[in-house]
Design a protein around this motif. Structure first.
Motif, mmCIF file in Angstrom:
data_model
loop_
_atom_site.group_PDB
_atom_site.id
_atom_site.type_symbol
_atom_site.label_atom_id
_atom_site.label_comp_id
_atom_site.label_asym_id
_atom_site.label_seq_id
_atom_site.Cartn_x
_atom_site.Cartn_y
_atom_site.Cartn_z
ATOM 1 N N ASP A 1 -3.827 -28.455 68.502
ATOM 2 C CA ASP A 1 -2.793 -27.608 67.877
ATOM 3 C C ASP A 1 -3.432 -26.611 66.927
ATOM 4 O OD1 ASP A 1 -0.743 -29.342 68.976
ATOM 5 O OD2 ASP A 1 -1.318 -30.770 67.412
ATOM 6 N N PHE A 2 -4.274 -27.138 66.043
ATOM 7 C CA PHE A 2 -4.871 -26.338 64.966
ATOM 8 C C PHE A 2 -6.308 -26.792 64.769
ATOM 9 C CE2 PHE A 2 -0.386 -27.143 63.722
ATOM 10 C CZ PHE A 2 0.098 -25.850 63.854
ATOM 11 N N TYR A 3 -7.075 -25.960 64.052
ATOM 12 C CA TYR A 3 -8.375 -26.453 63.596
ATOM 13 C C TYR A 3 -8.258 -26.703 62.093
ATOM 14 C CZ TYR A 3 -13.264 -27.462 63.157
ATOM 15 O OH TYR A 3 -14.446 -28.125 62.900
ATOM 16 N N TYR A 4 -8.319 -27.970 61.733
ATOM 17 C CA TYR A 4 -8.136 -28.365 60.336
ATOM 18 C C TYR A 4 -9.472 -28.364 59.594
ATOM 19 C CZ TYR A 4 -3.731 -30.267 62.172
ATOM 20 O OH TYR A 4 -2.504 -30.433 62.772
ATOM 21 N N ALA A 5 -9.395 -28.062 58.320
ATOM 22 C CA ALA A 5 -10.586 -28.075 57.468
ATOM 23 C C ALA A 5 -10.861 -29.504 56.981
ATOM 24 C CB ALA A 5 -10.371 -27.158 56.273
ATOM 25 N N GLY A 6 -12.141 -29.843 56.934
ATOM 26 C CA GLY A 6 -12.507 -31.172 56.443
ATOM 27 C C GLY A 6 -12.310 -31.318 54.940
ATOM 28 N N GLY A 7 -12.223 -30.192 54.237
ATOM 29 C CA GLY A 7 -12.261 -30.221 52.790
ATOM 30 C C GLY A 7 -10.933 -30.283 52.062
ATOM 31 N N PHE A 8 -9.811 -30.497 52.801
ATOM 32 C CA PHE A 8 -8.506 -30.561 52.120
ATOM 33 C C PHE A 8 -7.496 -31.243 53.037
ATOM 34 C CE2 PHE A 8 -6.229 -28.169 48.539
ATOM 35 C CZ PHE A 8 -5.062 -28.899 48.628
ATOM 36 N N PHE A 9 -7.292 -32.537 52.818
ATOM 37 C CA PHE A 9 -6.262 -33.261 53.573
ATOM 38 C C PHE A 9 -5.743 -34.380 52.685
ATOM 39 C CE2 PHE A 9 -8.484 -37.247 54.393
ATOM 40 C CZ PHE A 9 -9.820 -36.892 54.266
ATOM 41 N N GLY A 10 -4.655 -35.002 53.108
ATOM 42 C CA GLY A 10 -4.151 -36.101 52.298
ATOM 43 C C GLY A 10 -2.825 -36.615 52.798
ATOM 44 N N GLY A 11 -2.173 -37.361 51.908
ATOM 45 C CA GLY A 11 -0.892 -37.954 52.258
ATOM 46 C C GLY A 11 -0.635 -39.179 51.405
ATOM 47 N N SER A 12 0.322 -39.993 51.844
ATOM 48 C CA SER A 12 0.579 -41.241 51.124
ATOM 49 C C SER A 12 -0.664 -42.111 51.251
ATOM 50 C CB SER A 12 1.791 -41.956 51.726
ATOM 51 O OG SER A 12 1.459 -42.429 53.020
ATOM 52 N N VAL A 13 -0.841 -43.031 50.300
ATOM 53 C CA VAL A 13 -2.072 -43.842 50.346
ATOM 54 C C VAL A 13 -2.169 -44.639 51.656
ATOM 55 C CG1 VAL A 13 -3.583 -45.438 49.122
ATOM 56 C CG2 VAL A 13 -2.102 -43.920 47.825
ATOM 57 N N PRO A 14 -1.074 -45.272 52.121
ATOM 58 C CA PRO A 14 -1.219 -46.013 53.390
ATOM 59 C C PRO A 14 -1.628 -45.115 54.559
ATOM 60 C CG PRO A 14 0.788 -46.683 52.262
ATOM 61 C CD PRO A 14 0.251 -45.504 51.500
ATOM 62 N N GLU A 15 -1.078 -43.892 54.609
ATOM 63 C CA GLU A 15 -1.445 -42.979 55.704
ATOM 64 C C GLU A 15 -2.898 -42.543 55.596
ATOM 65 O OE1 GLU A 15 -0.072 -42.029 58.421
ATOM 66 O OE2 GLU A 15 2.026 -42.633 58.161
ATOM 67 N N VAL A 16 -3.336 -42.226 54.389
ATOM 68 C CA VAL A 16 -4.723 -41.791 54.214
ATOM 69 C C VAL A 16 -5.671 -42.959 54.478
ATOM 70 C CG1 VAL A 16 -6.424 -40.887 52.580
ATOM 71 C CG2 VAL A 16 -4.138 -39.894 52.670
ATOM 72 N N TYR A 17 -5.228 -44.146 54.126
ATOM 73 C CA TYR A 17 -6.039 -45.326 54.434
ATOM 74 C C TYR A 17 -6.229 -45.440 55.950
ATOM 75 C CZ TYR A 17 -7.392 -50.158 55.110
ATOM 76 O OH TYR A 17 -8.041 -51.293 55.521
ATOM 77 N N ARG A 18 -5.143 -45.310 56.703
ATOM 78 C CA ARG A 18 -5.243 -45.410 58.170
ATOM 79 C C ARG A 18 -6.157 -44.316 58.727
ATOM 80 N NH1 ARG A 18 -0.086 -47.869 57.927
ATOM 81 N NH2 ARG A 18 1.105 -45.970 57.552
ATOM 82 N N LEU A 19 -5.983 -43.099 58.220
ATOM 83 C CA LEU A 19 -6.796 -41.978 58.712
ATOM 84 C C LEU A 19 -8.276 -42.192 58.424
ATOM 85 C CD1 LEU A 19 -6.094 -38.170 58.179
ATOM 86 C CD2 LEU A 19 -8.318 -39.132 57.658
ATOM 87 N N THR A 20 -8.592 -42.514 57.188
ATOM 88 C CA THR A 20 -10.006 -42.599 56.807
ATOM 89 C C THR A 20 -10.680 -43.799 57.486
ATOM 90 O OG1 THR A 20 -9.326 -43.733 54.763
ATOM 91 C CG2 THR A 20 -9.777 -41.379 54.620
ATOM 92 N N MET A 21 -9.917 -44.876 57.621
ATOM 93 C CA MET A 21 -10.433 -46.061 58.314
ATOM 94 C C MET A 21 -10.742 -45.714 59.772
ATOM 95 S SD MET A 21 -10.799 -49.232 57.576
ATOM 96 C CE MET A 21 -10.745 -50.859 58.248
ATOM 97 N N ALA A 22 -9.807 -45.039 60.422
ATOM 98 C CA ALA A 22 -9.992 -44.683 61.839
ATOM 99 C C ALA A 22 -11.184 -43.744 61.996
ATOM 100 C CB ALA A 22 -8.716 -44.031 62.384
ATOM 101 N N CYS A 23 -11.299 -42.761 61.115
ATOM 102 C CA CYS A 23 -12.416 -41.814 61.228
ATOM 103 C C CYS A 23 -13.739 -42.523 60.965
ATOM 104 C CB CYS A 23 -12.236 -40.636 60.269
ATOM 105 S SG CYS A 23 -10.912 -39.516 60.771
ATOM 106 N N HIS A 24 -13.753 -43.392 59.970
ATOM 107 C CA HIS A 24 -15.002 -44.106 59.686
ATOM 108 C C HIS A 24 -15.417 -44.974 60.875
ATOM 109 C CE1 HIS A 24 -18.189 -46.255 57.812
ATOM 110 N NE2 HIS A 24 -17.548 -47.402 57.871
ATOM 111 N N GLN A 25 -14.456 -45.684 61.446
ATOM 112 C CA GLN A 25 -14.792 -46.537 62.599
ATOM 113 C C GLN A 25 -15.270 -45.700 63.782
ATOM 114 O OE1 GLN A 25 -11.308 -49.015 62.994
ATOM 115 N NE2 GLN A 25 -12.120 -50.541 61.557
ATOM 116 N N ALA A 26 -14.644 -44.549 63.971
ATOM 117 C CA ALA A 26 -15.053 -43.664 65.069
ATOM 118 C C ALA A 26 -16.488 -43.173 64.841
ATOM 119 C CB ALA A 26 -14.083 -42.492 65.188
#
Ligand code: UD2
Ligand code: MN
Length: 213
Positions: A121-146
């Motif tokens: 859809d878009f090209y997102y920047a690595g330097g500015f993202f976020g959300g609720s803590v549970p959502e950011v937890y899921r995102l960062t966990m998934a990216c780290h595991q990947a």
């Protein structure tokens, strides 16, 4: 975020060198020590691990939202609660006018960050993202595991954590997408007139000197 409580969590391998800055009421700097890595790419990528670990250890209890930012930037205009959403990303300033063919997604199927040519859809920047803590937890966990899976397979995504963020946000659509007003680089890009404000901008630095020590 005037009128709201803000914790500034600073990750560093040199806590003693973080200057003490006087802040308004309701604001505090929390210095969190992290380990160092030799390669800047590893430092950048391991932010995903750091954020997911600290989310579990403390952010979930301490705050509602997380805004995850590059450190080599400065606020230069208003950034407020208008950015907040369960999950948000920011259009990368170099690609917001381009079509998906021009996006620098990871194109090798071996990588966990792979995005096929006919998706995105878009090209997102690595330097500015976020959300609720549970959502950011899921995102960062998934990216780290990947990224760990990539490492085990001897591959590193072309733009590191940013490639993995892009893959995650393609298949977990953010509820808000911020304009590149929220992440700009005045030394790389000329500001188009339609962007009236630049809110968070890159501080110039000598990449060669910093990255190749
Ligand atoms: C503005 C923007 O979208 N930046 C993204 C872009 O990086 P940049 O080209 O902006 O890379 P960078 O040198 O700013 O490194 C990314 C970040 O890692 C941290 N860091 C890095 C090196 C170091 O010695 N110490 C340290 O703390 C710091 O927060 C820094 O801002 O692409 C990277 C992956 O390639 C990341 O996705 C960045 O988020
Ligand atoms: Mn940066």
């Amino acid at each position: 975020m005037v009128g709201h409580k803000v914790n500034y969590y600073v990750f560093t391998d040199q806590p003693a060198n973080v200057p003490q800055i006087p802040l308004q009421e309701g604001r505090q700097v929390v210095v969190l020590e992290v380990r160092n890595y030799k390669r800047w790419q590893d430092i950048s990528m391991h932010r995903m691990e750091t954020i997911s670990n600290f989310s579990q250890q403390r952010f979930l209890r301490e705050v509602h939202y997380l805004v995850c930012l590059d450190v080599d930037m400065k606020f230069s205009d208003h950034v407020g609660v208008e950015i907040l959403a369960p999950l948000f990303g920011t259009l990368h300033p170099g690609f917001y006018r381009g079509d998906r063919q021009s996006f620098t997604y990871e194109r090798r199927p071996l990588s966990q960050a792979y995005i096929p040519r006919d998706e995105g859809d878009f090209y997102y920047a690595g330097g500015f993202f976020g959300g609720s803590v549970p959502e950011v937890y899921r995102l960062t966990m998934a990216c780290h595991q990947a990224m760990m899976a990539d490492q085990a397979n001897g591959i590193e995504a072309v733009w590191h954590d940013e490639s993995h963020l892009n893959r995650y946000l393609l298949y977990h659509k953010p509820s808000k997408v911020l304009s590149p007003e929220y992440l700009w680089d005045e030394h790389m890009l000329r500001r188009p007139p339609l962007l009236r404000k630049l809110r968070y901008v890159a501080v110039p630095k000598n990449h060669a000197e910093i990255r190749n020590r």
